[in-house]
Design an enzyme around this catalytic site. Structure first.
Site, short mmCIF file in Angstrom:
data_model
loop_
_atom_site.label_atom_id
_atom_site.label_comp_id
_atom_site.label_asym_id
_atom_site.label_seq_id
_atom_site.Cartn_x
_atom_site.Cartn_y
_atom_site.Cartn_z
CG HIS A 1 -4.41 -11.19 -0.21
ND1 HIS A 1 -3.44 -10.77 -0.84
CD2 HIS A 1 -5.00 -10.23 0.49
CE1 HIS A 1 -2.99 -9.69 -0.59
NE2 HIS A 1 -4.05 -9.22 0.30
CD GLU A 2 -8.44 -9.53 2.08
OE1 GLU A 2 -7.74 -8.93 3.40
OE2 GLU A 2 -8.05 -8.94 1.07
CD GLU B 1 -1.06 -6.59 0.69
OE1 GLU B 1 -1.48 -7.01 -0.36
OE2 GLU B 1 -1.41 -6.27 1.47
MG MG Z 1 -3.95 -7.12 1.19
#
Ligand code: MG
Length: 505
Positions: free
Chosen positions: A268-269, A298
């Site tokens: 995710h990061e 996002e």
């Molecule tokens: Mg995030």
């Protein structure tokens, strides 16, 4: 970037100072979250507040504002010049329209509220937080008034996080999504192969940190993260921050009883990090230098975490690697078990523990609450009960404690009304990008072989490189040829989970 317009040239020159100071402040914030000893917190708060003050003065510099005004009247500006102006006008609007006293008041009220929110959550006592929430809502409405809006004050707040987003559009999009998600979750739960848990994780299991770390380094490299231009550290809540085009910091966290946590958090990061690393160097130290919005950011992080990381084709490639990395724990694990473990669907009360199918419903609930609270359709006193009702409707479960309901998130404590929707929009943007990507990239076939480069290349070329040249909806149109449409996310989920849980179509 180079501009031929004399006003823009001067504007860019001045902006360099704001940009550099912004990165100094971001470095301090990163340090606060990663390294800083607890007793340093007051000193750090003073340093950050002072930097903030200097930056505000730079934003309000008379000469700078006059040049922006002049440039706004210019014709024949290039696409980039226009992008620079559009972004500056947005920032300047906030600094010039919202009185300094209101900002100071908000800082004061929110820092007080944080302490009371924490206590209210610990003691499961909403009343302790209620007076603070009331003040925050009143102040948010006041800020919306200063910023201006057409018919809904919430629009002014949404726009702070996702440029030009309106409550009306969000409601329409979320209603369509809700109507699809609720029955999909029910049919997954009814499936014969439905499982709520996996025995690969839990207190009986131990996945030592160094083993997890090895896998994280591997996956970051696979995804194309430039280690010479960023680094990975540890923090309580994983995050990513850009300290400059060649210095992107991300963090992860380790749970020794669950090997999935650090793996998915890091994908995710790294998704956030690849966005910042992929922005054209030309835009460094200009108002186009960062990712365009929280929602687009996002979308990319969730894209890597869910659409790549939890993709059965990719997990096919990863299975022998997981087996080899954790020979004692996962040596004999089958691909099917592993795929299930990464794709469990379970309606739960807590947003941050939610899976990719139920997650958006948590956001929709919060969006509806915020819209109603800001518009006075419900009072803060009634809010916990409304939360429970919605929870029953969307998840089939009701929180027994407000700590697991309305008190679970920190966002309102910070006064971040309007922030939540960007999380769910991220899912929608991501699925629409994926749909377009699949027209030219053999997605599943590449993932099955562990080849992630074509995916990164596509994102670099179509999304990352533009930085904040285009607003989210323009970017969407440019990349996918149409406006944001929730059907792509719904189709993505349907297709994936119909196969995983042998659902009838
Ligand atoms: Mg995030």
């Amino acid at each position: 970037m180079k501009s031929t317009n004399p006003h823009i040239k001067k504007i860019l020159e001045h902006y360099t100072k704001i940009s550099r100071l912004g990165k100094v402040k971001a470095t301090l914030d990163w340090d606060l979250n990663v390294n800083m000893p607890p007793k340093a917190s007051q000193g750090r708060a003073n340093q950050s507040a002072y930097l903030e003050e200097i930056m505000t003065d730079l934003w309000l510099d008379k000469d700078f504002l006059v040049k922006i005004e002049k440039a706004n009247k210019e014709k024949n500006l290039s696409l980039e010049d226009k992008g620079v102006l559009r972004n500056l006008n947005r920032s300047v609007k906030f600094y010039t329209k919202v009185p300094k006293a209101t900002i100071i008041e908000l800082t004061k009220i929110t820092s007080e509220a944080f302490v009371h929110w924490r206590e209210a959550r610990e003691k499961n006592n909403y009343k302790l937080f209620l007076p603070h929430l009331k003040k925050i809502i009143a102040l948010e409405k006041e800020i919306a008034g200063h910023l201006g809006y057409k018919d809904n004050p919430y629009d002014a707040l949404l726009d702070l996080y996702e440029p030009e987003l309106t409550a009306e559009f969000t409601k329409k999009t979320f209603d369509a999504l809700k109507n699809e998600l609720v029955p999909l979750i029910k049919s997954i739960q009814k499936s014969k192969s439905y499982e709520k848990e996996t025995d690969l994780v839990g207190s009986k299991m131990l996945y030592p940190k160094p083993d997890q770390e090895r896998l994280l380094q591997f996956i970051m490299q696979k995804m194309g993260f430039d280690k010479e231009a960023g680094r990975l550290d540890i923090s309580a809540h994983p995050f990513t921050t850009g300290l400059g085009r060649y210095d992107i910091r991300l963090t992860t966290k380790y749970s020794e009883d669950d090997f999935r946590d650090s793996f998915t958090a890091t994908m995710h990061e790294t998704g956030h990090a690849l966005y910042e690393q992929g922005i054209t160097v030309e835009y460094d130290e200009t108002p186009l230098e960062y990712g365009v919005s929280l929602g687009i950011h996002e979308s990319l992080s969730r894209f890597w975490e869910n659409m790549v990381g939890k993709n059965p084709a990719f997990l096919h490639y990863m299975t022998p690697l997981f087996q080899a990395n954790y020979p004692k724990q996962l040596g004999n694990v089958t691909e099917t078990t592993l795929v299930k473990a990464f794709n469990l669907v379970k309606p739960s009360l807590i947003r941050i523990e939610a899976d990719e199918v139920t997650y958006s419903l948590h956001i929709i609930l919060r969006f509806e609450m915020e819209n109603a609270l800001i518009n006075g359709k419900i009072t803060p006193e009634e809010a916990p009960e409304v939360w429970r009702k919605k929870s029953k409707e969307y998840f089939g479960i009701v929180p027994e404690k407000d700590s697991d309901g309305i008190l679970q998130d920190v966002h309102w404590t910070y006064g971040s009304f309007g922030y939540f929707p960007s999380y769910a929009l991220g899912n929608l943007y991501g699925a629409q990008f994926l749909n377009t990507m699949k027209k030219t990239v053999p997605f599943d076939a590449s993932l099955e072989k562990g080849e992630l480069q074509p995916v990164k290349d596509w994102l670099d070329k179509n999304v990352h490189t533009h930085g904040s040249l285009y607003f989210p909806h323009d970017l969407m149109k440019k990349v996918t040829g149409e406006d944001l449409n929730p059907k792509y996310f719904v189709n993505y989920l349907r297709e994936k989970y119909t196969k995983l849980y042998s659902l009838s179509q």
